[in-house]
Motif scaffolding. Structure first.
Motif, PDB file in Angstrom:
ATOM      1  N   VAL A  31       0.837  -1.209   0.000  1.00 19.93           N
ATOM      2  CA  VAL A  31       0.000   0.000   0.000  1.00 19.93           C
ATOM      3  C   VAL A  31       0.870   1.256   0.000  1.00 19.93           C
ATOM      4  O   VAL A  31       0.560   2.241  -0.676  1.00 19.93           O
ATOM      5  CB  VAL A  31      -0.948  -0.009   1.223  1.00 19.93           C
ATOM      6  CG1 VAL A  31      -1.626   1.328   1.400  1.00 19.93           C
ATOM      7  CG2 VAL A  31      -1.983  -1.106   1.062  1.00 19.93           C
ATOM      8  N   ALA A  32       1.960   1.227   0.770  1.00 20.29           N
ATOM      9  CA  ALA A  32       2.843   2.395   0.867  1.00 20.29           C
ATOM     10  C   ALA A  32       3.669   2.607  -0.398  1.00 20.29           C
ATOM     11  O   ALA A  32       4.200   3.689  -0.619  1.00 20.29           O
ATOM     12  CB  ALA A  32       3.768   2.247   2.071  1.00 20.29           C
ATOM     13  N   GLY A  33       3.790   1.578  -1.210  1.00 17.88           N
ATOM     14  CA  GLY A  33       4.594   1.696  -2.414  1.00 17.88           C
ATOM     15  C   GLY A  33       6.073   1.456  -2.152  1.00 17.88           C
ATOM     16  O   GLY A  33       6.926   1.913  -2.894  1.00 17.88           O
ATOM     17  N   GLY A  34       6.378   0.747  -1.085  1.00 21.83           N
ATOM     18  CA  GLY A  34       7.765   0.443  -0.747  1.00 21.83           C
ATOM     19  C   GLY A  34       8.114   0.970   0.635  1.00 21.83           C
ATOM     20  O   GLY A  34       7.288   1.566   1.319  1.00 21.83           O
ATOM     21  N   THR A  35       9.359   0.731   1.020  1.00 23.80           N
ATOM     22  CA  THR A  35       9.807   1.190   2.333  1.00 23.80           C
ATOM     23  C   THR A  35      10.729   2.391   2.183  1.00 23.80           C
ATOM     24  O   THR A  35      11.315   2.614   1.120  1.00 23.80           O
ATOM     25  CB  THR A  35      10.565   0.071   3.081  1.00 23.80           C
ATOM     26  OG1 THR A  35      11.716  -0.272   2.322  1.00 23.80           O
ATOM     27  CG2 THR A  35       9.695  -1.145   3.282  1.00 23.80           C
ATOM     28  N   LEU A  36      10.859   3.144   3.240  1.00 23.36           N
ATOM     29  CA  LEU A  36      11.774   4.276   3.303  1.00 23.36           C
ATOM     30  C   LEU A  36      12.933   3.914   4.214  1.00 23.36           C
ATOM     31  O   LEU A  36      12.743   3.204   5.195  1.00 23.36           O
ATOM     32  CB  LEU A  36      11.069   5.506   3.871  1.00 23.36           C
ATOM     33  CG  LEU A  36       9.864   6.049   3.115  1.00 23.36           C
ATOM     34  CD1 LEU A  36       9.147   7.090   3.957  1.00 23.36           C
ATOM     35  CD2 LEU A  36      10.308   6.654   1.797  1.00 23.36           C
ATOM     36  N   VAL A  59       6.133   3.092   5.720  1.00 27.81           N
ATOM     37  CA  VAL A  59       6.932   2.028   6.314  1.00 27.81           C
ATOM     38  C   VAL A  59       8.384   2.471   6.286  1.00 27.81           C
ATOM     39  O   VAL A  59       8.917   2.782   5.226  1.00 27.81           O
ATOM     40  CB  VAL A  59       6.739   0.697   5.551  1.00 27.81           C
ATOM     41  CG1 VAL A  59       7.529  -0.415   6.216  1.00 27.81           C
ATOM     42  CG2 VAL A  59       5.260   0.331   5.480  1.00 27.81           C
ATOM     43  N   ILE A  60       9.004   2.487   7.461  1.00 29.96           N
ATOM     44  CA  ILE A  60      10.386   2.946   7.584  1.00 29.96           C
ATOM     45  C   ILE A  60      11.232   1.791   8.108  1.00 29.96           C
ATOM     46  O   ILE A  60      10.922   1.215   9.148  1.00 29.96           O
ATOM     47  CB  ILE A  60      10.482   4.141   8.550  1.00 29.96           C
ATOM     48  CG1 ILE A  60       9.575   5.273   8.062  1.00 29.96           C
ATOM     49  CG2 ILE A  60      11.923   4.618   8.690  1.00 29.96           C
ATOM     50  CD1 ILE A  60       9.377   6.379   9.066  1.00 29.96           C
ATOM     51  N   GLY A  61      12.280   1.456   7.372  1.00 30.94           N
ATOM     52  CA  GLY A  61      13.192   0.392   7.785  1.00 30.94           C
ATOM     53  C   GLY A  61      12.930  -0.889   7.029  1.00 30.94           C
ATOM     54  O   GLY A  61      12.130  -0.951   6.100  1.00 30.94           O
ATOM     55  N   SER A  62      13.625  -1.959   7.457  1.00 32.36           N
ATOM     56  CA  SER A  62      13.476  -3.256   6.798  1.00 32.36           C
ATOM     57  C   SER A  62      12.108  -3.849   7.120  1.00 32.36           C
ATOM     58  O   SER A  62      11.515  -3.541   8.152  1.00 32.36           O
ATOM     59  CB  SER A  62      14.580  -4.216   7.253  1.00 32.36           C
ATOM     60  OG  SER A  62      14.413  -4.526   8.622  1.00 32.36           O
ATOM     61  N   GLU A  64      11.251  -6.736   8.108  1.00 34.03           N
ATOM     62  CA  GLU A  64      11.163  -7.617   9.274  1.00 34.03           C
ATOM     63  C   GLU A  64      11.016  -6.844  10.571  1.00 34.03           C
ATOM     64  O   GLU A  64      10.361  -7.284  11.506  1.00 34.03           O
ATOM     65  CB  GLU A  64      12.397  -8.516   9.337  1.00 34.03           C
ATOM     66  CG  GLU A  64      12.476  -9.491   8.197  1.00 34.03           C
ATOM     67  CD  GLU A  64      13.795 -10.253   8.189  1.00 34.03           C
ATOM     68  OE1 GLU A  64      14.620 -10.041   9.093  1.00 34.03           O
ATOM     69  OE2 GLU A  64      13.983 -11.051   7.270  1.00 34.03           O
ATOM     70  N   ASP A  65      11.674  -5.669  10.659  1.00 33.62           N
ATOM     71  CA  ASP A  65      11.643  -4.885  11.885  1.00 33.62           C
ATOM     72  C   ASP A  65      11.317  -3.431  11.540  1.00 33.62           C
ATOM     73  O   ASP A  65      12.001  -2.516  11.964  1.00 33.62           O
ATOM     74  CB  ASP A  65      12.987  -4.993  12.609  1.00 33.62           C
ATOM     75  CG  ASP A  65      12.918  -4.422  14.019  1.00 33.62           C
ATOM     76  OD1 ASP A  65      11.820  -4.409  14.591  1.00 33.62           O
ATOM     77  OD2 ASP A  65      13.961  -3.971  14.516  1.00 33.62           O
ATOM     78  N   ALA A  66      10.289  -3.251  10.750  1.00 34.44           N
ATOM     79  CA  ALA A  66       9.956  -1.926  10.249  1.00 34.44           C
ATOM     80  C   ALA A  66       9.122  -1.150  11.265  1.00 34.44           C
ATOM     81  O   ALA A  66       8.449  -1.718  12.116  1.00 34.44           O
ATOM     82  CB  ALA A  66       9.182  -2.052   8.942  1.00 34.44           C
ATOM     83  N   ALA A  67       9.184   0.160  11.130  1.00 29.52           N
ATOM     84  CA  ALA A  67       8.306   1.052  11.879  1.00 29.52           C
ATOM     85  C   ALA A  67       7.272   1.596  10.898  1.00 29.52           C
ATOM     86  O   ALA A  67       7.574   1.803   9.720  1.00 29.52           O
ATOM     87  CB  ALA A  67       9.110   2.193  12.493  1.00 29.52           C
ATOM     88  N   VAL A  68       6.064   1.803  11.377  1.00 29.80           N
ATOM     89  CA  VAL A  68       4.988   2.256  10.505  1.00 29.80           C
ATOM     90  C   VAL A  68       4.423   3.554  11.063  1.00 29.80           C
ATOM     91  O   VAL A  68       4.146   3.653  12.255  1.00 29.80           O
ATOM     92  CB  VAL A  68       3.867   1.191  10.400  1.00 29.80           C
ATOM     93  CG1 VAL A  68       2.733   1.678   9.516  1.00 29.80           C
ATOM     94  CG2 VAL A  68       4.425  -0.118   9.889  1.00 29.80           C
ATOM     95  N   VAL A  69       4.244   4.536  10.189  1.00 27.93           N
ATOM     96  CA  VAL A  69       3.629   5.801  10.573  1.00 27.93           C
ATOM     97  C   VAL A  69       2.244   5.829   9.944  1.00 27.93           C
ATOM     98  O   VAL A  69       2.100   5.746   8.726  1.00 27.93           O
ATOM     99  CB  VAL A  69       4.466   7.009  10.084  1.00 27.93           C
ATOM    100  CG1 VAL A  69       3.787   8.314  10.472  1.00 27.93           C
ATOM    101  CG2 VAL A  69       5.876   6.940  10.634  1.00 27.93           C
TER     102      VAL A  69
END
Length: 127
Positions: A31-36, A59-62, A64-69
């Motif tokens: 949905v986010a179009g990838g990670t940052l 989605v920020i980070g990898s 597996e251990d990502a943070a979501v805003v």
């Protein structure tokens, strides 16, 4: 919140924690179009917050251990999707058990008067 994420949450409510993390993580990244990366998020924080307020999770980070805003409004929507029950769960919760006895035979209904028509109704055709 994107319907794909809500669907994933509903489908994984009874899955293992690992499956839930993987499934929801995949849906959020899609949905986010990838990670940052952390640097991208830090450099463009106002853009990250703007998109999150618009309903696009960031989605920020990898994965597996990502943070979501996400926005608070979207958080409430996600929590609502997580607590919705299926019919089977609702029946289990109230202690429903299906009837397991012998076959139930229901007799023919009793004869009743025919319904009377009111007003200027056309009588039924006779055979």
């Amino acid at each position: 919140m994107d319907p794909r994420v809500l669907k994933q949450i509903r489908e994984t409510r009874t899955a293992s924690e690992k499956d839930v993390v993987e499934g929801i993580g995949r849906a959020l990244v899609e949905v986010a179009g990838g990670t940052l990366t952390v640097r991208e998020a830090k450099d463009g924080l106002s853009g990250v917050l703007r998109r999150a307020r618009e309903g696009v999770p960031q989605v920020i980070g990898s994965t597996e251990d990502a943070a979501v805003v996400i926005s608070v409004k979207d958080l409430v929507t996600l929590l609502g999707a997580a607590k919705e029950q299926t019919l089977g769960e609702a029946l289990d919760e109230v202690g429903f058990t299906p009837y397991r006895g012998a076959r139930i035979v229901i007799g023919v209904g009793r004869n009743r008067e025919t319904l009377k028509r009111r007003g200027k109704a056309v009588p039924p055709p006779s055979a």
